[in-house]
Enzyme design. Structure first.
Site, PDB file in Angstrom:
ATOM      1  N   HIS A 195      -1.157  10.874  -2.671  1.00 15.48           N
ATOM      2  CA  HIS A 195      -2.431  10.515  -2.047  1.00 15.48           C
ATOM      3  C   HIS A 195      -3.308  11.724  -1.775  1.00 15.48           C
ATOM      4  CE1 HIS A 195      -5.124   9.741   1.382  1.00 15.48           C
ATOM      5  NE2 HIS A 195      -5.280   8.554   0.823  1.00 15.48           N
TER       6      HIS A 195
ATOM      7  N   HIS B  35       0.830  -1.203   0.000  1.00 23.49           N
ATOM      8  CA  HIS B  35       0.000   0.000   0.000  1.00 23.49           C
ATOM      9  C   HIS B  35       0.868   1.257   0.000  1.00 23.49           C
ATOM     10  CE1 HIS B  35      -2.877   2.853   2.109  1.00 23.49           C
ATOM     11  NE2 HIS B  35      -3.592   2.428   1.083  1.00 23.49           N
TER      12      HIS B  35
HETATM   13  O1  G3P Z   1      -6.032   0.584  -1.343  1.00 26.62           O
HETATM   14  C1  G3P Z   1      -7.175   1.347  -1.087  1.00 26.62           C
HETATM   15  C2  G3P Z   1      -6.891   2.365  -0.071  1.00 26.62           C
HETATM   16  O2  G3P Z   1      -5.662   2.951  -0.396  1.00 26.62           O
HETATM   17  C3  G3P Z   1      -7.934   3.407   0.022  1.00 26.62           C
HETATM   18  O3  G3P Z   1      -7.677   4.401   0.967  1.00 26.62           O
HETATM   19  O4  G3P Z   1      -7.049   6.665   1.606  1.00 26.62           O
HETATM   20  O5  G3P Z   1      -5.340   4.894   1.616  1.00 26.62           O
HETATM   21  O6  G3P Z   1      -6.209   5.771  -0.537  1.00 26.62           O
HETATM   22  P1  G3P Z   1      -6.532   5.476   0.903  1.00 26.62           P
HETATM   23 CA    CA Z   2      -5.095   4.420  -2.114  1.00 22.56          CA
END
Ligand code: G3P
Ligand code: CA
Length: 274
Positions: A50, A8
Site C-alpha cells: 500500500h 480490503h
Molecule cells: O479500496 C479502495 C481503498 O483501498 C482506497 O484507499 O488508502 O486504503 O488504498 P487505500
Molecule cells: Ca487500496
C-alpha cells in the site's frame, strides 16, 4: 441485493495486510472479492504494497520503487500483525486461524502470486486491483498490470460482467490508460472527495463504477442513487463500522470493501433495521 463483500488488503483486521495469509483467511470467511494495491519494484515487478515505503508493514526500510524484487522478497511482511485465533477451538476447526507463521504466507506478495490464488479459488471471486499514483514509473504500472493479466488469461474477458478482475485508481488518468489497454476490464474511479461537477453521479467515460470513501456517503447519501441513475454502481471503502455497513446496505451500494469480511458479512446477514 446486499452488497458484495470485498476483503480490503485481505482480511486485514486479523492478518497482516497484503499477505497470502490475509487473502486465504478472507476466502475462508466467504469474501465475494479481494482488494489489493499494486506498485512497481525497481526492476519492474508488480508487488502488493500500500504505502510508498515498506517501513510500516515490513521488517525493513525503503521506497518500494527503489528496491528490487529480491530485496523486497527478503523482508518479512507479517511480523507486525500476528494475531492469535479468537478461541482455542479455531486452532482445530479453522486451519487458517493459525497465526501466519508459515514463511510463504507472510512474505512479499506479488500480483502474480495473488492472481494464482484467484485462479485456484471459486470462479465468482473477483479481484479489485488498485494502482497507486503518483509514482516514479507513471503509466508503466497499468501497462504491466495488463501484461500480468494477459499472462493469466484475464486481460480480455468476454464482457465486463465476465471479468474476474476490476481495475481501480484515484488517478483518473490511470483509469483512462487502463481502459485504452484493456477495454473489457471494468474500472472504478476512487474518490476521497467529490471532484468539481461530479456530485451529480456523472463519471468520465473511462470509468464504469464510482468508488467513494464511506465518509462521502455519510455526507451525501443521495450520491449512490444519483450514480445509479447515471448507470454507475458504487464501490465504497472502507466499511467496518456497523452503522456504515447498514448505511451502505440501505443505499444500495454494490461493492463494500471491508477489513473484516466475516463480521461485515454477519452484519449484512442479520436483520438490519434498514
Ligand atoms: O479500496 C479502495 C481503498 O483501498 C482506497 O484507499 O488508502 O486504503 O488504498 P487505500
Ligand atoms: Ca487500496
Amino acid at each position: 441485493m446486499p452488497p458484495s463483500v470485498i476483503a480490503h488488503r485481505g482480511a486485514s483486521a486479523h492478518r497482516a495486510e497484503h499477505t497470502l495469509a490475509a487473502y486465504a483467511l478472507a476466502l475462508d470467511q466467504g469474501a465475494d472479492g479481494l482488494e489489493c494495491d499494486v506498485r512497481l519494484s525497481r526492476d519492474g515487478h508488480l508487488v502488493c504494497v500500500h504505502d510508498r515505503r515498506v517501513d510500516r508493514t515490513a521488517s525493513g526500510r525503503g521506497v518500494v520503487s527503489a528496491l528490487t524484487l529480491d530485496q523486497l522478497a527478503a523482508l518479512d511482511f507479517g511480523h507486525w500483525h500476528d494475531e492469535m485465533p479468537s478461541s482455542p477451538d479455531d486452532l482445530v476447526r479453522v486451519p487458517s486461524a493459525l497465526p501466519s507463521a508459515e514463511p510463504h504466507a507472510r512474505g512479499l506478495l506479488t500480483l502474480d502470486a495473488l492472481l494464482g490464488l484467484l485462479a485456484d479459488t471459486r470462479p465468482d471471486v473477483r479481484l479489485f486491483v488498485e494502482t497507486k499514483h503518483p509514482v516514479r514509473y507513471g503509466g508503466l504500472v497499468e501497462a504491466k498490470l495488463v501484461a500480468a493479466l494477459a499472462r493469466h488469461g484475464l486481460s480480455r474477458p468476454r464482457s465486463k460482467d465476465d471479468s474476474r478482475v476490476v481495475m481501480m485508481s484515484f488517478s483518473s488518468r490511470a483509469v483512462r490508460r487502463m481502459r485504452e489497454h484493456a477495454p473489457r476490464v471494468p474500472t472504478v474511479l476512487l474518490l476521497d472527495r467529490f471532484p468539481p461537477g461530479r456530485r451529480d453521479g456523472t463519471l468520465p467515460p473511462w470509468a464504469d463504477h464510482t468508488g467513494p470513501g464511506v465518509h462521502l456517503l455519510r455526507e451525501d447519501p443521495g450520491y449512490v442513487a444519483r450514480s445509479r441513475e447515471r448507470g454507475h454502481d458504487t464501490y465504497c471503502w472502507t466499511v467496518d463500522e456497523p452503522r456504515d455497513v447498514e448505511l451502505c446496505a440501505r443505499l444500495g451500494v454494490r461493492y463494500l470493501a471491508t477489513n473484516a469480511p466475516a463480521s461485515t458479512r454477519g452484519l449484512l446477514a442479520a436483520d438490519l433495521p434498514l
